[in-house]
Design an enzyme around this catalytic site. Structure first.
Site, mmCIF file in Angstrom:
data_model
loop_
_atom_site.group_PDB
_atom_site.id
_atom_site.type_symbol
_atom_site.label_atom_id
_atom_site.label_comp_id
_atom_site.label_asym_id
_atom_site.label_seq_id
_atom_site.Cartn_x
_atom_site.Cartn_y
_atom_site.Cartn_z
ATOM 1 C CB SER A 1 -0.941 0.014 1.193
ATOM 2 O OG SER A 1 -2.024 -0.855 0.931
ATOM 3 C CE LYS B 1 -4.011 0.730 -1.814
ATOM 4 N NZ LYS B 1 -3.767 -0.409 -0.994
ATOM 5 C CE1 TYR C 1 -3.753 -1.383 -5.329
ATOM 6 C CE2 TYR C 1 -4.297 -3.720 -5.414
ATOM 7 C CZ TYR C 1 -4.071 -2.563 -4.686
ATOM 8 O OH TYR C 1 -4.165 -2.593 -3.314
ATOM 9 C CE1 TYR D 1 -4.631 0.677 4.028
ATOM 10 C CE2 TYR D 1 -3.018 0.206 5.708
ATOM 11 C CZ TYR D 1 -3.386 0.235 4.395
ATOM 12 O OH TYR D 1 -2.520 -0.178 3.452
ATOM 13 C CB VAL E 1 -0.143 -5.438 3.833
ATOM 14 C CG1 VAL E 1 0.416 -6.085 2.589
ATOM 15 C CG2 VAL E 1 -0.846 -6.439 4.688
HETATM 16 O O1 DON Z 1 -4.283 -5.029 -2.299
HETATM 17 C C1 DON Z 1 -3.862 -5.662 -1.351
HETATM 18 O O2 DON Z 1 -4.593 -6.324 -0.644
HETATM 19 C C2 DON Z 1 -2.386 -5.613 -0.996
HETATM 20 N N1 DON Z 1 -1.617 -6.071 -2.060
HETATM 21 C C3 DON Z 1 -1.960 -4.223 -0.578
HETATM 22 C C4 DON Z 1 -2.771 -3.702 0.537
HETATM 23 C C5 DON Z 1 -1.998 -3.240 1.710
HETATM 24 O O3 DON Z 1 -0.801 -3.026 1.739
HETATM 25 C C6 DON Z 1 -2.826 -3.076 2.914
HETATM 26 N N2 DON Z 1 -2.001 -2.753 4.035
HETATM 27 N N3 DON Z 1 -2.139 -2.759 5.147
#
Ligand code: DON
Length: 325
Positions: A77, A80, A209, A261, A279
């Protein structure tokens, strides 16, 4: 750098003294064993929960690192705000925000929900980031193939990092794509509601993405990215103007309100500086006009933020008054 050093004109005049405090915070947070390593794909589940690194880079290019700061991890994330920055840079605020909002969603990062205008709430959650990927693919240099667009994006990210240590983790990419039911659901839900620009190919957009999430960095290169954002878009290492100050302002505004978040409100209240978590356990922290920081520690709290990373920020602001207000 050297002439500034002789004139004692650094943004943090006593840098060695300052970094002693950073070391203290580092050791204090190291004993924090809370949180769980992400387990939705095997490549993340295998990450060592003991990894703990902190890197910083000031807007005048002074750097400090402690711990596991050269261990590679995927952006997840933390990509982003960077893809949002490129979209703003190339398309401008008005076009980008025709498609995506500026409000915190008050929900989990991957929740199946749109705002009252049937737009994703903001670019820092999955739905918004998937949409930003569609904008980058279809509206920015539309003649490029997906392969070319990936190279273009990686190159932009690399410039933000002063040319350092950026790679791609193909195993993570393949796993992300396999374990993506929710992201596909978000993708289709947005198509049902006519969220995308014309000519969007959803499969390509989703792949793009996942690829952005799978770009690999380390703490040191991420600290330079954060420092470029702290420095109004000029990379402190290369002195290249990578982003316009207007783009940086928009990115930091939404990192401030939506970057952590569903902890964003509390983080803005307690810590008061823009940050974005991922994440894999990374935390990108920007202290405008002072420095960029990256922390890396895989165990996450229930909302998806790195436990040691959040604690580090709290310790930092407790000792030094970096809170914006
Ligand atoms: O889209 C997703 O679920 C993950 N590849 C990235 C999301 C993410 O990093 C959420 N973080 N806490």
């Amino acid at each position: 750098l050297i002439s500034r050093a002789f004139r004692h004109q650094f943004i943090i005049p006593d840098f060695p003294g300052f970094t002693k405090h950073i070391e203290d915070f580092y050791w204090k947070c190291k004993s924090n064993t809370e949180g769980k390593v992400a387990s939705y794909i095997p490549q993340l589940a295998r990450m060592n929960p003991d990894y703990w690194g902190v890197s910083l880079c000031t807007i005048d290019g002074q750097r400090f690192s402690i711990g596991d700061t050269t261990v590679p991890f995927t952006l997840q994330s933390c990509s982003k705000p960077l893809s949002y920055a490129i979209a703003l840079e190339r398309l401008g605020q008005e076009v980008v925000h025709k498609y995506v909002g500026q409000e915190p969603s008050g929900r989990n990062f991957n929740e199946l929900v749109l705002d009252h205008n049937k737009k994703p709430h903001n670019p820092m959650i999955n739905a918004g980031a998937i949409l930003v990927c569609a904008l980058l693919k279809v509206l920015v240099k539309p003649e490029m193939t997906l392969a070319e667009k990936f190279d273009f994006t990686l190159n932009c990210f690399r410039k933000l990092a002063g040319g350092e240590n950026l790679g791609f983790n193909n195993a993570v990419f393949l796993s992300e794509r396999e374990a993506a039911d929710r992201n596909y659901a978000l993708g289709f839900y947005m198509r049902e509601h006519g969220c995308y620009p014309e000519k969007t190919n959803l499969r390509e957009c989703m792949d793009f993405y996942f690829q952005c999430c799978s770009i690999e960095v380390n703490c040191e290169s991420m600290a330079v990215i954060a420092a470029t954002l702290a420095n109004g878009g000029i990379c402190p290492i290369t002195e290249e103007k990578v982003l316009k100050p207007e783009s940086v302002r928009d990115v930091l505004s939404l990192m401030h309100s939506c970057g952590m978040y569903d902890y964003s409100g509390q983080f803005a209240f307690k810590v008061g500086i823009p940050a974005k978590s991922g994440v894999s356990g990374s935390l990108l922290v920007v202290i405008p006009n002072v420095m960029g920081i990256c922390t890396y520690s895989p165990p996450l709290d229930p909302l998806g933020n790195s436990c040691r990373g959040v604690q580090f920020c709290e310790e930092l602001v407790h000792e030094f008054n970096f809170h914006r207000y």
